[in-house]
Every structure is written in C-alpha cells, then in structure tokens.
Design an enzyme around this catalytic site. Structure first.
Site, mmCIF file in Angstrom:
data_model
loop_
_atom_site.group_PDB
_atom_site.id
_atom_site.type_symbol
_atom_site.label_atom_id
_atom_site.label_comp_id
_atom_site.label_asym_id
_atom_site.label_seq_id
_atom_site.Cartn_x
_atom_site.Cartn_y
_atom_site.Cartn_z
ATOM 1 N N ASP A 73 -10.717 3.175 1.941
ATOM 2 C CA ASP A 73 -11.066 2.735 3.291
ATOM 3 C C ASP A 73 -11.211 3.973 4.169
ATOM 4 O O ASP A 73 -10.370 4.872 4.122
ATOM 5 C CB ASP A 73 -9.972 1.811 3.833
ATOM 6 C CG ASP A 73 -10.402 1.067 5.072
ATOM 7 O OD1 ASP A 73 -10.776 1.729 6.064
ATOM 8 O OD2 ASP A 73 -10.352 -0.171 5.066
ATOM 9 N N ASN A 129 -10.652 -10.660 4.824
ATOM 10 C CA ASN A 129 -10.828 -11.339 6.105
ATOM 11 C C ASN A 129 -12.146 -12.111 6.059
ATOM 12 O O ASN A 129 -13.185 -11.533 5.751
ATOM 13 C CB ASN A 129 -10.847 -10.317 7.246
ATOM 14 C CG ASN A 129 -9.530 -9.583 7.346
ATOM 15 O OD1 ASN A 129 -8.465 -10.163 7.238
ATOM 16 N ND2 ASN A 129 -9.605 -8.278 7.539
ATOM 17 N N GLN A 136 -12.578 -9.851 10.319
ATOM 18 C CA GLN A 136 -13.655 -9.223 9.552
ATOM 19 C C GLN A 136 -14.544 -8.420 10.499
ATOM 20 O O GLN A 136 -14.998 -8.934 11.529
ATOM 21 C CB GLN A 136 -14.488 -10.275 8.809
ATOM 22 C CG GLN A 136 -15.526 -9.672 7.888
ATOM 23 C CD GLN A 136 -16.282 -10.720 7.071
ATOM 24 O OE1 GLN A 136 -16.135 -11.923 7.252
ATOM 25 N NE2 GLN A 136 -17.105 -10.252 6.147
ATOM 26 N N HIS A 142 -15.566 -7.992 1.070
ATOM 27 C CA HIS A 142 -14.752 -6.895 0.562
ATOM 28 C C HIS A 142 -13.286 -7.325 0.569
ATOM 29 O O HIS A 142 -12.891 -8.205 1.314
ATOM 30 C CB HIS A 142 -14.948 -5.608 1.362
ATOM 31 C CG HIS A 142 -14.654 -5.717 2.822
ATOM 32 N ND1 HIS A 142 -15.482 -6.377 3.712
ATOM 33 C CD2 HIS A 142 -13.618 -5.256 3.553
ATOM 34 C CE1 HIS A 142 -14.973 -6.301 4.929
ATOM 35 N NE2 HIS A 142 -13.823 -5.626 4.865
ATOM 36 N N PHE A 143 -12.531 -6.692 -0.307
ATOM 37 C CA PHE A 143 -11.111 -6.987 -0.460
ATOM 38 C C PHE A 143 -10.333 -5.701 -0.213
ATOM 39 O O PHE A 143 -10.623 -4.672 -0.805
ATOM 40 C CB PHE A 143 -10.821 -7.507 -1.877
ATOM 41 C CG PHE A 143 -11.581 -8.757 -2.197
ATOM 42 C CD1 PHE A 143 -11.037 -10.004 -1.943
ATOM 43 C CD2 PHE A 143 -12.868 -8.695 -2.719
ATOM 44 C CE1 PHE A 143 -11.741 -11.162 -2.215
ATOM 45 C CE2 PHE A 143 -13.590 -9.848 -2.997
ATOM 46 C CZ PHE A 143 -13.024 -11.079 -2.739
#
Length: 182
Positions: A73, A129, A136, A142-143
């Site tokens: 991230d 999300n 989100q 995405h996770f």
C-alpha cells in the site's frame, strides 16, 4: 460461451505476448484493451490500480499471477500493509466472478502467511471496503492485508506515503516468504 472462450484465448495470447506484438503499444496496450472490454458499468478504467496493472504507474510489487497482483500500500497503516488486486476490472468484491474470483482468492491465504512471516506479526486483518460509505477510495476491487501486533493502534489511515527506503526491505521480505512456500 463464445465471449468467454474468446476472452480466455485473448488473455492467454496477451500473457504470452503474441497479442502485444499485433498492437501498437505492445503488451500494455493489449492488457488495456482486454481490461476495458470486460469492464462493468461504472468502472473507471483510468483508476490508479488499473494503471498499476497495465504497468503505467510503478509500485512495490510483491507478487503477480495470471489473475492478480499484490503490492505494498502506498499509504500504509503499518509496515507490510499489502494490497491484493484482481487484474480483471471490477468495482468491488461483490462484482467479482469466475476465474478472477477463484484465481485471486486462491492467493489470499499464501499472501497473508507471507506478510505475517515477513513482518513478524502474529495476526493480520484482511479487509475489502465495498463502496464509499465503507471507506473505499479506489473503485477497483482490492483486499488489504494488514499485519497486526498485540499493542497496535486500531485502524487508522496513514497520512504519509511510504518511502522507497521503508518499502523495499519489507517488499523483499514478503517476496522471500512467498518463495519459501508460505
């Protein structure tokens, strides 16, 4: 059925580079063509994850398969905060189906173990999300895999972008853990 077969064949050719040889712009152009043709209604093909998948924006990539990529991230909650992203266009996990769903989810347990091993975390939080009300921000499925330690603060967004100096060691540790068979 014919659409699925054509898409599967086209994807295979693209992954092998043959389709990329036929298009101006090569494999990246072929990937953009494939992802945009399969995009669900409301999907923004110009989102940052689509650009990362296409290779247009750099990232700290820890793994890649036919169906997904995993990157650190850019604004991590903590070191090792990793994102698992399906390559096929979808806005949320509720939109995922078929090979994209199974191929992406098959990588999740291995990636969680690798993040925990690389960071020494005894636990991890896995979050997706779904929608802006849930937090989100990027509307491509995405996770989040977030390593957690006993005395961690609760969920909080980082205000600072990860630096190369912070990212590279943890990215390499996750890659090593994956290579060791997590």
């Amino acid at each position: 059925m014919a659409t699925t077969s054509l898409r599967t064949l086209t994807t295979a050719l693209c992954m092998g580079g043959a389709l990329g040889l036929l298009l101006p712009g090569g494999v990246r152009a072929a990937r953009r063509l494939l992802s945009s043709s399969a995009a669900p209604a409301g999907y923004d093909a110009g989102n940052i994850f689509a650009k990362i998948i296409a290779g247009d924006i750099p990232s700290f990539k820890v793994m890649e398969t036919e169906h997904c990529i995993a990157i650190l991230d850019a604004f991590p909650v903590c070191p090792g905060h990793t994102l698992l992203i399906p390559k096929k266009a979808s806005v949320t996990c509720a939109d995922m189906e078929g090979d994209s769903l199974t191929g992406t989810m098959a990588e999740l347990p291995k990636l969680v173990r690798a993040v925990q091993k690389a960071t020494g975390a005894p636990a991890a939080r896995v979050i997706s999300n779904v929608g802006p009300e849930a937090g989100q921000i990027v509307f491509h499925t995405h996770f989040h895999i977030i390593p957690r330690h006993t005395k961690d603060a609760s969920w909080a967004n980082s205000k600072d972008m990860v630096t190369k100096e912070e990212a590279v060691p943890v990215m390499e540790a996750i890659k090593k853990a994956l290579a060791e068979g997590c």
